[in-house]
Every structure is written in structure tokens, then in C-alpha cells.
Design a protein around this motif. Structure first.
Motif, PDB file in Angstrom:
ATOM      1  N   VAL A  32       0.847  -1.183   0.000  1.00 15.95           N
ATOM      2  CA  VAL A  32       0.000   0.000   0.000  1.00 15.95           C
ATOM      3  C   VAL A  32       0.886   1.238   0.000  1.00 15.95           C
ATOM      4  N   GLN A  33       0.392   2.310  -0.554  1.00 16.51           N
ATOM      5  CA  GLN A  33       1.143   3.565  -0.543  1.00 16.51           C
ATOM      6  C   GLN A  33       1.008   4.246   0.817  1.00 16.51           C
ATOM      7  N   ALA A  34       1.984   5.049   1.134  1.00 10.97           N
ATOM      8  CA  ALA A  34       1.941   5.818   2.375  1.00 10.97           C
ATOM      9  C   ALA A  34       0.650   6.636   2.419  1.00 10.97           C
ATOM     10  N   GLY A  35       0.032   6.644   3.593  1.00 12.75           N
ATOM     11  CA  GLY A  35      -1.247   7.314   3.769  1.00 12.75           C
ATOM     12  C   GLY A  35      -2.443   6.423   3.547  1.00 12.75           C
ATOM     13  N   GLY A  36      -2.202   5.240   3.009  1.00  9.67           N
ATOM     14  CA  GLY A  36      -3.291   4.307   2.742  1.00  9.67           C
ATOM     15  C   GLY A  36      -3.684   3.490   3.958  1.00  9.67           C
ATOM     16  N   SER A  37      -4.586   2.537   3.719  1.00 10.78           N
ATOM     17  CA  SER A  37      -5.130   1.723   4.800  1.00 10.78           C
ATOM     18  C   SER A  37      -5.117   0.251   4.423  1.00 10.78           C
ATOM     19  N   LEU A  38      -5.034  -0.566   5.445  1.00 13.10           N
ATOM     20  CA  LEU A  38      -5.197  -2.015   5.309  1.00 13.10           C
ATOM     21  C   LEU A  38      -5.939  -2.515   6.532  1.00 13.10           C
ATOM     22  N   ARG A  96      -3.889   5.784  14.836  1.00 12.49           N
ATOM     23  CA  ARG A  96      -3.871   5.323  13.444  1.00 12.49           C
ATOM     24  C   ARG A  96      -4.390   3.891  13.299  1.00 12.49           C
ATOM     25  N   PHE A  97      -4.098   3.046  14.274  1.00  9.46           N
ATOM     26  CA  PHE A  97      -4.501   1.638  14.218  1.00  9.46           C
ATOM     27  C   PHE A  97      -5.614   1.381  15.230  1.00  9.46           C
ATOM     28  N   THR A  98      -6.489   0.452  14.898  1.00  8.60           N
ATOM     29  CA  THR A  98      -7.553   0.048  15.803  1.00  8.60           C
ATOM     30  C   THR A  98      -7.648  -1.472  15.825  1.00  8.60           C
ATOM     31  N   VAL A 128      -9.981 -11.699  15.094  1.00 11.24           N
ATOM     32  CA  VAL A 128      -9.497 -10.417  15.583  1.00 11.24           C
ATOM     33  C   VAL A 128      -8.996  -9.621  14.380  1.00 11.24           C
ATOM     34  N   TYR A 129      -9.165  -8.310  14.441  1.00 15.48           N
ATOM     35  CA  TYR A 129      -8.834  -7.434  13.319  1.00 15.48           C
ATOM     36  C   TYR A 129      -7.831  -6.371  13.762  1.00 15.48           C
ATOM     37  N   LEU A 130      -7.101  -5.867  12.795  1.00 13.48           N
ATOM     38  CA  LEU A 130      -6.258  -4.700  13.002  1.00 13.48           C
ATOM     39  C   LEU A 130      -6.498  -3.761  11.827  1.00 13.48           C
ATOM     40  N   GLN A 131      -7.234  -2.697  12.095  1.00  9.72           N
ATOM     41  CA  GLN A 131      -7.453  -1.666  11.071  1.00  9.72           C
ATOM     42  C   GLN A 131      -6.277  -0.705  11.118  1.00  9.72           C
ATOM     43  N   MET A 132      -5.595  -0.560   9.997  1.00 11.82           N
ATOM     44  CA  MET A 132      -4.385   0.242   9.919  1.00 11.82           C
ATOM     45  C   MET A 132      -4.643   1.393   8.959  1.00 11.82           C
TER      46      MET A 132
END
Length: 121
Positions: free
Chosen positions: A12-18, A67-69, A79-83
């Protein structure tokens, strides 16, 4: 015994999400606290975020706060990690782990195989 399988990594590019997911198989998922660790090349594995068995308690490393949840769905044994707002320095292999709610690796007895996250600048 519980088996953990991570998914959702990628480039992913900087500033993006995964969003990373970790599915648990076997064991009693809702009896375990869960953690996400990261390991960059040449560096030690470190805790990024953790969540209690109920989901009511969470912990975040200073570097990812805001930034992360981390979240969990006990009905789905996942379990999830929203980045969000990803940075190049977030590039690492991300592992999920289970057992005790702690920032110590030795408190986690069960580990997934890891998923690669690469953030380009």
C-alpha cells in the motif's frame, strides 16, 4: 490448542489503509486475549496492539496510537487490526498471537504464521 491464520497484508502507498484479520481455529477463542505484533527486517518483534477477551480493554504502542484500531468478533473467532494513515516505517511482518493480555511476547502461547505489510513512500 488454537491455530491462528492471518490475512489482509499487502502493498500500500503511504497514507493508505489495510485491515488485517486473524481467524482462530480450535480452542476457546473468547477465553483468550489477542495481540498483534510486528517484526521489521533486522529488528525485534514488538507489540503493536492488544485486546482483552471481552474486547473492553485495548492497548496500543505509542507509534500507532490514533492510526490503528484493534477489534474482535468472538462470534466469528476473529481479531482485526485496522491500519490507517500507514507510513513506510510500518513495513513489517505482522503476527497475531493469543493468550494473556500483555506487552510481553512470552505471555502469548499461540502464534500465526504472519502476513507481510509493505508501505511504499
Amino acid at each position: 490448542q488454537v491455530q491462528l491464520v492471518e490475512s489482509g497484508g499487502g502493498l500500500v502507498q503511504a497514507g493508505g489503509s489495510l485491515r488485517l484479520s486473524c481467524a482462530a481455529h480450535g480452542g476457546t477463542f473468547d477465553s483468550y486475549a489477542m495481540g498483534w505484533f510486528s517484526q521489521a527486517p533486522g529488528k525485534e518483534r514488538q507489540l503493536v496492539a492488544a485486546i482483552t477477551w471481552s474486547g473492553r480493554g485495548t492497548y496500543y504502542a505509542d507509534s500507532v496510537k490514533g492510526r490503528f484500531t484493534i477489534s474482535r468478533d468472538n462470534a466469528k473467532n476473529t481479531v482485526y487490526l485496522q491500519m490507517n494513515s500507514l507510513k513506510p516505517e510500518d513495513t513489517a511482518v505482522y503476527y497475531c498471537a493469543a493468550n494473556w493480555f500483555s506487552d510481553r511476547m512470552d505471555k502469548y502461547d499461540y502464534w500465526g504464521q504472519g502476513t507481510q505489510v509493505t508501505v511504499s513512500s
